[in-house]
Design a protein around this motif. Sequence first.
Motif, PDB file in Angstrom:
ATOM      1  N   LEU A  23       0.828  -1.205   0.000  1.00  0.00           N
ATOM      2  CA  LEU A  23       0.000   0.000   0.000  1.00  0.00           C
ATOM      3  C   LEU A  23       0.864   1.257   0.000  1.00  0.00           C
ATOM      4  CD1 LEU A  23      -2.835  -0.958   2.537  1.00  0.00           C
ATOM      5  CD2 LEU A  23      -3.017  -0.755   0.054  1.00  0.00           C
ATOM      6  N   GLY A  24       1.993   1.206   0.690  1.00  0.00           N
ATOM      7  CA  GLY A  24       2.872   2.370   0.746  1.00  0.00           C
ATOM      8  C   GLY A  24       3.428   2.738  -0.608  1.00  0.00           C
ATOM      9  N   TRP A  25       3.961   1.763  -1.319  1.00  0.00           N
ATOM     10  CA  TRP A  25       4.536   2.070  -2.632  1.00  0.00           C
ATOM     11  C   TRP A  25       3.457   2.302  -3.684  1.00  0.00           C
ATOM     12  CZ3 TRP A  25       8.944   4.104  -2.792  1.00  0.00           C
ATOM     13  CH2 TRP A  25       9.944   3.743  -1.886  1.00  0.00           C
ATOM     14  N   ALA A  26       2.282   1.700  -3.500  1.00  0.00           N
ATOM     15  CA  ALA A  26       1.161   2.013  -4.393  1.00  0.00           C
ATOM     16  C   ALA A  26       0.733   3.475  -4.208  1.00  0.00           C
ATOM     17  CB  ALA A  26      -0.014   1.077  -4.110  1.00  0.00           C
ATOM     18  N   ASN A  49       0.184   7.803 -20.022  1.00  0.00           N
ATOM     19  CA  ASN A  49       1.254   6.803 -20.089  1.00  0.00           C
ATOM     20  C   ASN A  49       2.374   7.051 -19.083  1.00  0.00           C
ATOM     21  OD1 ASN A  49       0.054   5.307 -22.089  1.00  0.00           O
ATOM     22  ND2 ASN A  49       0.997   6.496 -23.753  1.00  0.00           N
ATOM     23  N   VAL A  50       2.331   8.198 -18.382  1.00  0.00           N
ATOM     24  CA  VAL A  50       3.316   8.454 -17.349  1.00  0.00           C
ATOM     25  C   VAL A  50       3.166   7.447 -16.209  1.00  0.00           C
ATOM     26  CG1 VAL A  50       1.926  10.027 -15.925  1.00  0.00           C
ATOM     27  CG2 VAL A  50       4.421  10.332 -16.063  1.00  0.00           C
ATOM     28  N   PHE A  51       2.006   6.800 -16.219  1.00  0.00           N
ATOM     29  CA  PHE A  51       1.745   5.794 -15.177  1.00  0.00           C
ATOM     30  C   PHE A  51       2.762   4.652 -15.244  1.00  0.00           C
ATOM     31  CE2 PHE A  51      -0.495   1.864 -13.910  1.00  0.00           C
ATOM     32  CZ  PHE A  51      -0.782   2.182 -12.589  1.00  0.00           C
ATOM     33  N   VAL A  55       5.094   3.167 -12.299  1.00  0.00           N
ATOM     34  CA  VAL A  55       4.877   1.805 -11.790  1.00  0.00           C
ATOM     35  C   VAL A  55       6.195   1.047 -11.715  1.00  0.00           C
ATOM     36  CG1 VAL A  55       3.865  -0.459 -12.331  1.00  0.00           C
ATOM     37  CG2 VAL A  55       2.472   1.600 -12.463  1.00  0.00           C
ATOM     38  N   LEU A  56       7.033   1.182 -12.753  1.00  0.00           N
ATOM     39  CA  LEU A  56       8.344   0.523 -12.731  1.00  0.00           C
ATOM     40  C   LEU A  56       9.214   1.043 -11.586  1.00  0.00           C
ATOM     41  CD1 LEU A  56       9.242   0.355 -16.542  1.00  0.00           C
ATOM     42  CD2 LEU A  56       8.676  -1.554 -15.017  1.00  0.00           C
ATOM     43  N   ALA A  57       9.144   2.362 -11.358  1.00  0.00           N
ATOM     44  CA  ALA A  57       9.917   2.945 -10.256  1.00  0.00           C
ATOM     45  C   ALA A  57       9.407   2.439  -8.913  1.00  0.00           C
ATOM     46  CB  ALA A  57       9.838   4.468 -10.303  1.00  0.00           C
ATOM     47  N   GLY A  58       8.077   2.351  -8.773  1.00  0.00           N
ATOM     48  CA  GLY A  58       7.493   1.864  -7.518  1.00  0.00           C
ATOM     49  C   GLY A  58       7.788   0.400  -7.264  1.00  0.00           C
ATOM     50  N   LEU A  59       7.685  -0.409  -8.327  1.00  0.00           N
ATOM     51  CA  LEU A  59       7.970  -1.844  -8.169  1.00  0.00           C
ATOM     52  C   LEU A  59       9.421  -2.089  -7.794  1.00  0.00           C
ATOM     53  CD1 LEU A  59       5.971  -3.493 -11.115  1.00  0.00           C
ATOM     54  CD2 LEU A  59       5.599  -3.812  -8.656  1.00  0.00           C
ATOM     55  N   VAL A  94      20.437   1.466  -0.778  1.00  0.00           N
ATOM     56  CA  VAL A  94      19.251   1.192  -1.606  1.00  0.00           C
ATOM     57  C   VAL A  94      19.018   2.328  -2.596  1.00  0.00           C
ATOM     58  CG1 VAL A  94      16.733   0.903  -1.564  1.00  0.00           C
ATOM     59  CG2 VAL A  94      18.163  -0.284   0.116  1.00  0.00           C
ATOM     60  N   ALA A  95      19.229   3.575  -2.143  1.00  0.00           N
ATOM     61  CA  ALA A  95      19.042   4.731  -3.033  1.00  0.00           C
ATOM     62  C   ALA A  95      20.031   4.694  -4.191  1.00  0.00           C
ATOM     63  CB  ALA A  95      19.205   6.021  -2.228  1.00  0.00           C
ATOM     64  N   ILE A  96      21.271   4.265  -3.936  1.00  0.00           N
ATOM     65  CA  ILE A  96      22.291   4.163  -4.988  1.00  0.00           C
ATOM     66  C   ILE A  96      21.883   3.135  -6.038  1.00  0.00           C
ATOM     67  CG2 ILE A  96      24.659   3.411  -5.443  1.00  0.00           C
ATOM     68  CD1 ILE A  96      25.447   4.654  -2.749  1.00  0.00           C
ATOM     69  N   ILE A  97      21.227   2.057  -5.613  1.00  0.00           N
ATOM     70  CA  ILE A  97      20.788   1.026  -6.560  1.00  0.00           C
ATOM     71  C   ILE A  97      19.515   1.454  -7.272  1.00  0.00           C
ATOM     72  CG2 ILE A  97      20.054  -1.382  -6.785  1.00  0.00           C
ATOM     73  CD1 ILE A  97      21.695  -1.990  -4.269  1.00  0.00           C
ATOM     74  N   TRP A  98      18.590   2.084  -6.517  1.00  0.00           N
ATOM     75  CA  TRP A  98      17.274   2.411  -7.076  1.00  0.00           C
ATOM     76  C   TRP A  98      17.343   3.562  -8.084  1.00  0.00           C
ATOM     77  CZ3 TRP A  98      13.189   5.934  -4.550  1.00  0.00           C
ATOM     78  CH2 TRP A  98      11.987   5.870  -5.263  1.00  0.00           C
ATOM     79  N   THR A  99      18.180   4.558  -7.818  1.00  0.00           N
ATOM     80  CA  THR A  99      18.206   5.760  -8.657  1.00  0.00           C
ATOM     81  C   THR A  99      18.499   5.450 -10.135  1.00  0.00           C
ATOM     82  OG1 THR A  99      18.886   7.089  -6.759  1.00  0.00           O
ATOM     83  CG2 THR A  99      19.236   8.037  -8.946  1.00  0.00           C
ATOM     84  N   PRO A 100      19.533   4.655 -10.483  1.00  0.00           N
ATOM     85  CA  PRO A 100      19.742   4.349 -11.910  1.00  0.00           C
ATOM     86  C   PRO A 100      18.566   3.613 -12.530  1.00  0.00           C
ATOM     87  CG  PRO A 100      21.689   3.810 -10.617  1.00  0.00           C
ATOM     88  CD  PRO A 100      20.595   4.098  -9.640  1.00  0.00           C
ATOM     89  N   ILE A 101      17.978   2.678 -11.787  1.00  0.00           N
ATOM     90  CA  ILE A 101      16.840   1.934 -12.337  1.00  0.00           C
ATOM     91  C   ILE A 101      15.694   2.882 -12.647  1.00  0.00           C
ATOM     92  CG2 ILE A 101      15.117   0.172 -11.815  1.00  0.00           C
ATOM     93  CD1 ILE A 101      17.199  -1.184 -10.019  1.00  0.00           C
ATOM     94  N   LYS A 102      15.390   3.770 -11.691  1.00  0.00           N
ATOM     95  CA  LYS A 102      14.302   4.733 -11.874  1.00  0.00           C
ATOM     96  C   LYS A 102      14.599   5.670 -13.048  1.00  0.00           C
ATOM     97  CE  LYS A 102      14.108   7.802  -8.652  1.00  0.00           C
ATOM     98  NZ  LYS A 102      14.517   9.013  -9.406  1.00  0.00           N
ATOM     99  N   ASN A 103      15.836   6.156 -13.140  1.00  0.00           N
ATOM    100  CA  ASN A 103      16.181   7.089 -14.220  1.00  0.00           C
ATOM    101  C   ASN A 103      16.112   6.424 -15.591  1.00  0.00           C
ATOM    102  OD1 ASN A 103      16.569   9.225 -12.498  1.00  0.00           O
ATOM    103  ND2 ASN A 103      18.777   8.903 -12.275  1.00  0.00           N
ATOM    104  N   LEU A 104      16.582   5.185 -15.686  1.00  0.00           N
ATOM    105  CA  LEU A 104      16.518   4.477 -16.968  1.00  0.00           C
ATOM    106  C   LEU A 104      15.083   4.266 -17.413  1.00  0.00           C
ATOM    107  CD1 LEU A 104      19.363   1.808 -16.504  1.00  0.00           C
ATOM    108  CD2 LEU A 104      19.363   3.776 -18.078  1.00  0.00           C
ATOM    109  N   ALA A 105      14.208   3.945 -16.449  1.00  0.00           N
ATOM    110  CA  ALA A 105      12.792   3.765 -16.805  1.00  0.00           C
ATOM    111  C   ALA A 105      12.195   5.065 -17.335  1.00  0.00           C
ATOM    112  CB  ALA A 105      12.029   3.276 -15.575  1.00  0.00           C
ATOM    113  N   ILE A 106      12.511   6.182 -16.684  1.00  0.00           N
ATOM    114  CA  ILE A 106      11.967   7.470 -17.118  1.00  0.00           C
ATOM    115  C   ILE A 106      12.531   7.857 -18.487  1.00  0.00           C
ATOM    116  CG2 ILE A 106      11.959   9.951 -16.595  1.00  0.00           C
ATOM    117  CD1 ILE A 106      11.914   9.181 -13.626  1.00  0.00           C
ATOM    118  N   TRP A 107      13.825   7.650 -18.700  1.00  0.00           N
ATOM    119  CA  TRP A 107      14.431   7.986 -19.988  1.00  0.00           C
ATOM    120  C   TRP A 107      13.849   7.140 -21.110  1.00  0.00           C
ATOM    121  CZ3 TRP A 107      20.179   7.734 -17.978  1.00  0.00           C
ATOM    122  CH2 TRP A 107      20.413   8.832 -17.119  1.00  0.00           C
ATOM    123  N   TYR A 108      13.592   5.886 -20.799  1.00  0.00           N
ATOM    124  CA  TYR A 108      13.047   4.991 -21.830  1.00  0.00           C
ATOM    125  C   TYR A 108      11.696   5.509 -22.324  1.00  0.00           C
ATOM    126  CZ  TYR A 108      10.908   0.891 -23.962  1.00  0.00           C
ATOM    127  OH  TYR A 108      10.271   0.045 -24.832  1.00  0.00           O
TER     128      TYR A 108
END
Length: 380
Positions: A23-26, A49-51, A55-59, A94-108
């Motif tokens: 529920l928190g990440w949702a 489509n920004v959703f 969603v990828l960032a939240g997951l 965790v932030a160091i690992i999550w930030t590249p994943i989140k940025n790549l999803a947004i750039w894609y």
Amino acid sequence: MNNSVQSYFNQQHKPSFYLLHSLGWAAYVLIFFTDNLFFFKDFNKLGLNVFFPLVLAGLSAALLTWPLRHVYRRCWKLPALWLIVTIVSSSLLVAIIWTPIKNLAIWYFYEGFDVWGFLQGQDVDPSFRWYMLFMSISYAFFMILVWSSLYFGINYHYRLVSEKQMHLDALRLSHVAQIKMLRYQINPHFLFNTLNAISTLVLRGDKEKANGMLTRLSTFLRFSLDNDPEKKIRLYEELKALMLYLEIEKTRFDERLTVKFKVEPQAESLLVPSLLLQPLVENSIKYAIAQMATGGLISISAFCKNNSLHLEVADNGPSVDNEADNFVKQNYHHTQHSGVGVQNIIERLKVLYPDQHQFQVSKEKRQGYKVKIVIPMEQP
């Protein structure tokens, strides 16, 4: 946290970690989706489509913070400083690992960035720099810190509630055990004197009177031992048990003891703690009637006034500077004179009627003492 506390803690109605985690990440996805859709719509190229990048960032955040639970569960007993260091360092990792994943999803989704080619080592964009992968890492670090704070806050809250409940239950069980112990701790002087009186009656040949005294004694003991000390009974039943006790004592003292009852009919049906009056009467017999050669009187009254039940036990014993006088001077609370029975009454009243009762001892005008108890009126 030891096993007993942990097992008790787990039995409480604490929401599931997985439910709160999801529920928190949702909520994170929903909040930022709403922001992009309504407040940043002029800068939102994707529309609805920004959703998907959200969603990828939240997951990815949910998957990365899930192992933190197991790390934090092993840190409960750490000193405060080391606990803070653990939380900050874990959140930063965790932030160091999550930030590249989140940025790549947004750039894609926003820029059509070739993520697969980038992962294969291809030069997908001449303007790309490695440090760009870690843009907004402070934002990610803050979000993970919020998650960590919520984790500890929620768990500490339920742990505190559980330990408080354990403490209250322990106090209640201790109180019940103490009451039962005191209820079973029948005054040995009373038993000795009663059995001695029965023996005397048998030697005199008054078997009928001795048999009646034995019957009353067994009935009184059965009543005192069988009743649950946590339950309340009608005043009428309490007075019946008290009469059994007084009939036994009157057999011993004969004409030296007179008992008077003055009970309002309305009061008879009200609830009172069982064996509330007997220790008071026993106290009067021991410190008043037993000291008199004749004319001993005990008065027992019950009446209703101002939505309260008033119970009084008075005697006409000698008013001398003895233990009983010291007993009154010390407000009936800090003396050895009262014994376990009366002290038990005081403690029971405190627990059963906190801030709703009165317990007073006073000298009568002529002689003797009066004990007054005031409790709320309670119907069965």
